[in-house]
Write a protein that holds these residues in place. Structure first.
Motif, PDB file in Angstrom:
ATOM      1  N   ARG B  13       0.863  -1.180   0.000  1.00  0.00           N
ATOM      2  CA  ARG B  13       0.000   0.000   0.000  1.00  0.00           C
ATOM      3  C   ARG B  13       0.892   1.221   0.000  1.00  0.00           C
ATOM      4  NH1 ARG B  13      -4.099  -1.176   4.881  1.00  0.00           N
ATOM      5  NH2 ARG B  13      -2.114  -1.386   5.937  1.00  0.00           N
ATOM      6  N   ASN B  14       1.182   1.701  -1.182  1.00  0.00           N
ATOM      7  CA  ASN B  14       2.038   2.886  -1.287  1.00  0.00           C
ATOM      8  C   ASN B  14       1.263   4.085  -0.753  1.00  0.00           C
ATOM      9  OD1 ASN B  14       4.188   4.442  -1.916  1.00  0.00           O
ATOM     10  ND2 ASN B  14       3.793   4.480  -4.114  1.00  0.00           N
ATOM     11  N   GLY B  15       1.888   4.818   0.146  1.00  0.00           N
ATOM     12  CA  GLY B  15       1.217   5.991   0.709  1.00  0.00           C
ATOM     13  C   GLY B  15       0.816   5.813   2.149  1.00  0.00           C
ATOM     14  N   VAL B  16       0.797   4.562   2.638  1.00  0.00           N
ATOM     15  CA  VAL B  16       0.520   4.338   4.049  1.00  0.00           C
ATOM     16  C   VAL B  16       1.862   4.358   4.767  1.00  0.00           C
ATOM     17  CG1 VAL B  16      -0.485   2.774   5.738  1.00  0.00           C
ATOM     18  CG2 VAL B  16      -1.488   2.963   3.481  1.00  0.00           C
ATOM     19  N   SER B  17       2.026   5.356   5.588  1.00  0.00           N
ATOM     20  CA  SER B  17       3.245   5.653   6.363  1.00  0.00           C
ATOM     21  C   SER B  17       4.421   6.113   5.493  1.00  0.00           C
ATOM     22  CB  SER B  17       3.655   4.505   7.287  1.00  0.00           C
ATOM     23  OG  SER B  17       4.316   3.510   6.556  1.00  0.00           O
ATOM     24  N   PHE B  19       5.719   7.001   1.272  1.00  0.00           N
ATOM     25  CA  PHE B  19       5.281   7.111  -0.125  1.00  0.00           C
ATOM     26  C   PHE B  19       6.503   7.169  -1.037  1.00  0.00           C
ATOM     27  CE2 PHE B  19       4.259   9.742  -3.840  1.00  0.00           C
ATOM     28  CZ  PHE B  19       3.268   8.954  -4.392  1.00  0.00           C
ATOM     29  N   ARG B  21       7.374   7.696  -5.058  1.00  0.00           N
ATOM     30  CA  ARG B  21       6.748   8.092  -6.316  1.00  0.00           C
ATOM     31  C   ARG B  21       6.899   6.982  -7.351  1.00  0.00           C
ATOM     32  NH1 ARG B  21       6.181  13.184  -9.274  1.00  0.00           N
ATOM     33  NH2 ARG B  21       7.209  14.332  -7.634  1.00  0.00           N
ATOM     34  N   SER B 107       0.535   6.580 -11.689  1.00  0.00           N
ATOM     35  CA  SER B 107       1.208   5.442 -11.065  1.00  0.00           C
ATOM     36  C   SER B 107       1.527   4.348 -12.074  1.00  0.00           C
ATOM     37  CB  SER B 107       0.326   4.867  -9.971  1.00  0.00           C
ATOM     38  OG  SER B 107      -0.792   4.254 -10.551  1.00  0.00           O
TER      39      SER B 107
END
Lengths: 159, 142
Positions: B13-17, B19, B21, B107
């Motif tokens: 899960r990119n972006g949880v805690s 990130f 690009r 993405s």
């Protein structure tokens, strides 16, 4: 009060409702808007704050989110770059499986932390719209490719 | 009896805690002679140093500039292994910059129409409703 509930031999399934009704006995006084509400029961009930949800409003539209969820907005967020962390401070409801704290004019921001990462700004798949003008037999074909913004819930906890 | 652990597969899960690009490399390909590359050439040699600024503002993206015959294309490399070639022929400087910005924000996943609000991998937080879990005096009576 909680201890006494757990001591009584209630079925595990119906325990929640008993807890709920037990808690509702002392009618909660309407809190002042700046006052931090007592969310102890939510903390107890949410499996270490894992099973917790919030209803956050973005542009006055409610989104029910848990940690790790992805919000898909059908427009382009302006003045923000990908990777930025946004603070969602307009939260109406915080709840767990058995308890809900609801305040329509917004729960004070000092009670919780809810942040989202702007992970992606893309477009929806392209489609065509045919436009007809009066007294003209030709159809205009317009390409439509609306923007889409993805926000990932990065952190959600009660403070 | 030994206690068995419940196996759980971790979900990226990119972006949880943290990130990262997804777009890590952009190659800007243009022709030194062709007219369709005029916009890209203007973009590269702009007095405001547009490419330099892009590179400065996006230090996690590698920029590669290729001079090659034919129409100009920008190729975007994404972390999921996708490579997307975008045609930028006959575009003005502003449009070229906008195209570059737009595809760097993506993405690399397939675009999709989403008629709901929230995409979730978690289990239902509120649970499934059941009449038997309601306290007896709260139940609906006919």
């Amino acid at each position: 009060m909680l201890k006494s509930i757990f001591k009584t031999n209630v079925r595990a399934l119906s325990q929640a409702s008993v807890m709920r009704s037990a808690y509702s006995l002392p009618k909660p006084v309407a809190p002042v808007s700046t006052e931090v509400p007592d969310l102890k029961l939510l903390k107890f009930d949410s499996n270490g704050q894992k099973d917790l949800y919030a209803i956050a409003k973005i542009n006055n539209i409610p989104f029910l989110v848990t940690k790790g969820d992805k919000i898909v907005l059908p427009y382009k967020i302006k003045n923000h770059d990908v990777g930025e962390k946004l603070n969602l401070n307009n939260v109406v409801t915080i709840g767990s499986r058995n308890f809900t704290y609801n305040k329509q004019d917004g729960i004070p921001a000092s009670a919780f932390q809810l942040t989202a990462t702007l992970t992606e700004i893309t477009k929806e798949p392209k489609y065509y719209v045919y436009k007809k003008k009066p007294r003209c037999r030709r159809l205009k074909t317009v390409e439509v490719e609306p923007f889409q913004t993805h926000l990932t819930i990065d952190e959600f906890k009660l403070l | 009896m030994p206690v068995k652990a419940i196996p759980k597969v971790s979900i990226p899960r990119n972006g949880v805690s943290s990130f990262v690009r997804p777009c890590y490399k952009v190659s800007l390909q243009y022709c030194n002679w062709g007219g369709s590359s005029q916009g890209v050439r203007d973009f590269l040699t702009h007095p405001n140093k547009l490419v330099d600024r892009f590179a400065q503002n996006n230090k996690d993206v590698m920029f590669e500039i290729l001079s090659k015959g034919g129409h100009p294309t920008f190729t975007f490399h994404y972390a999921n292994g996708q490579k997307q070639a975008v045609d930028v022929r006959n575009l003005k400087v502003g449009d070229v910059a906008r195209k570059l910005q737009e595809y760097m924000h993506r993405s690399g996943n397939e675009p999709f129409k989403f008629n709901h609000k929230v995409l979730s991998n978690n289990e239902s937080v509120r649970g499934i409703w059941s009449p038997f879990h309601v306290a007896k005096n709260d139940r609906h009576r006919i």
